[in-house]
Design a protein around this motif. Structure first.
Motif, PDB file in Angstrom:
ATOM      1  N   PHE A  75      30.216  42.769  43.438  1.00 43.65           N
ATOM      2  CA  PHE A  75      30.220  41.327  43.212  1.00 43.65           C
ATOM      3  C   PHE A  75      30.696  41.014  41.792  1.00 43.65           C
ATOM      4  CE2 PHE A  75      28.150  37.408  41.771  1.00 43.65           C
ATOM      5  CZ  PHE A  75      28.654  36.523  42.705  1.00 43.65           C
ATOM      6  N   ALA A  76      30.216  41.765  40.820  1.00 46.60           N
ATOM      7  CA  ALA A  76      30.630  41.545  39.434  1.00 46.60           C
ATOM      8  C   ALA A  76      32.127  41.751  39.285  1.00 46.60           C
ATOM      9  CB  ALA A  76      29.860  42.475  38.505  1.00 46.60           C
ATOM     10  N   ALA A  81      37.525  39.450  38.505  1.00 45.12           N
ATOM     11  CA  ALA A  81      38.921  39.333  38.928  1.00 45.12           C
ATOM     12  C   ALA A  81      39.303  37.884  39.195  1.00 45.12           C
ATOM     13  CB  ALA A  81      39.152  40.173  40.178  1.00 45.12           C
ATOM     14  N   ASP A  82      38.349  36.952  39.027  1.00 49.60           N
ATOM     15  CA  ASP A  82      38.573  35.526  39.232  1.00 49.60           C
ATOM     16  C   ASP A  82      39.048  35.219  40.650  1.00 49.60           C
ATOM     17  OD1 ASP A  82      38.406  32.894  38.354  1.00 49.60           O
ATOM     18  OD2 ASP A  82      40.530  32.820  37.805  1.00 49.60           O
ATOM     19  N   TYR A  83      38.461  35.914  41.616  1.00 46.97           N
ATOM     20  CA  TYR A  83      38.789  35.656  43.012  1.00 46.97           C
ATOM     21  C   TYR A  83      38.086  34.382  43.462  1.00 46.97           C
ATOM     22  CZ  TYR A  83      39.034  36.019  48.040  1.00 46.97           C
ATOM     23  OH  TYR A  83      39.263  35.750  49.361  1.00 46.97           O
ATOM     24  N   THR A  84      38.853  33.418  43.912  1.00 47.46           N
ATOM     25  CA  THR A  84      38.278  32.183  44.443  1.00 47.46           C
ATOM     26  C   THR A  84      38.979  31.833  45.746  1.00 47.46           C
ATOM     27  OG1 THR A  84      39.826  30.815  43.198  1.00 47.46           O
ATOM     28  CG2 THR A  84      37.693  31.266  42.169  1.00 47.46           C
TER      29      THR A  84
END
Length: 98
Positions: A75-76, A81-84
């Motif tokens: 999760f971290a 990785a700025d996955y949105t």
């Protein structure tokens, strides 16, 4: 889980209770001479057997204890990785509504 049945209601003594005025009641771990669990409030006053606290201050609403959780490494890494993903993108990916 330590359960106590009073007036047809099961009380989990391992959690705290909040009365109608916002006072928090916790089980002391002790029992009255009549075999009733003793509760202590976060305000002034003596410890009371659960039936007395229930009668004079009730209803007693269970308040679950908060558990602090540390995010896992996966999760971290995802957050780093700025996955949105928007709701529409998620819906399209799983075959739902866009």
């Amino acid at each position: 889980m330590t359960l106590y049945l009073h007036d047809g209601v099961e009380f989990d003594l391992d959690c705290d209770f909040v009365d109608v005025t916002g006072v928090v009641w916790s089980w002391t771990g002790g029992w009255s001479p009549a075999g009733e669990p003793m509760l202590r409030s976060d305000g002034p006053g003596p410890d009371l057997p659960l039936p007395d606290a229930y009668y004079y201050h009730g209803p007693l609403i269970p308040r679950r204890r908060r558990i602090k959780v540390t995010p896992g490494a996966a999760f971290a890494a995802t957050v780093a990785a700025d996955y949105t993903e928007t709701d529409a993108e998620f819906g399209a990916r799983i075959g739902g509504r866009p």
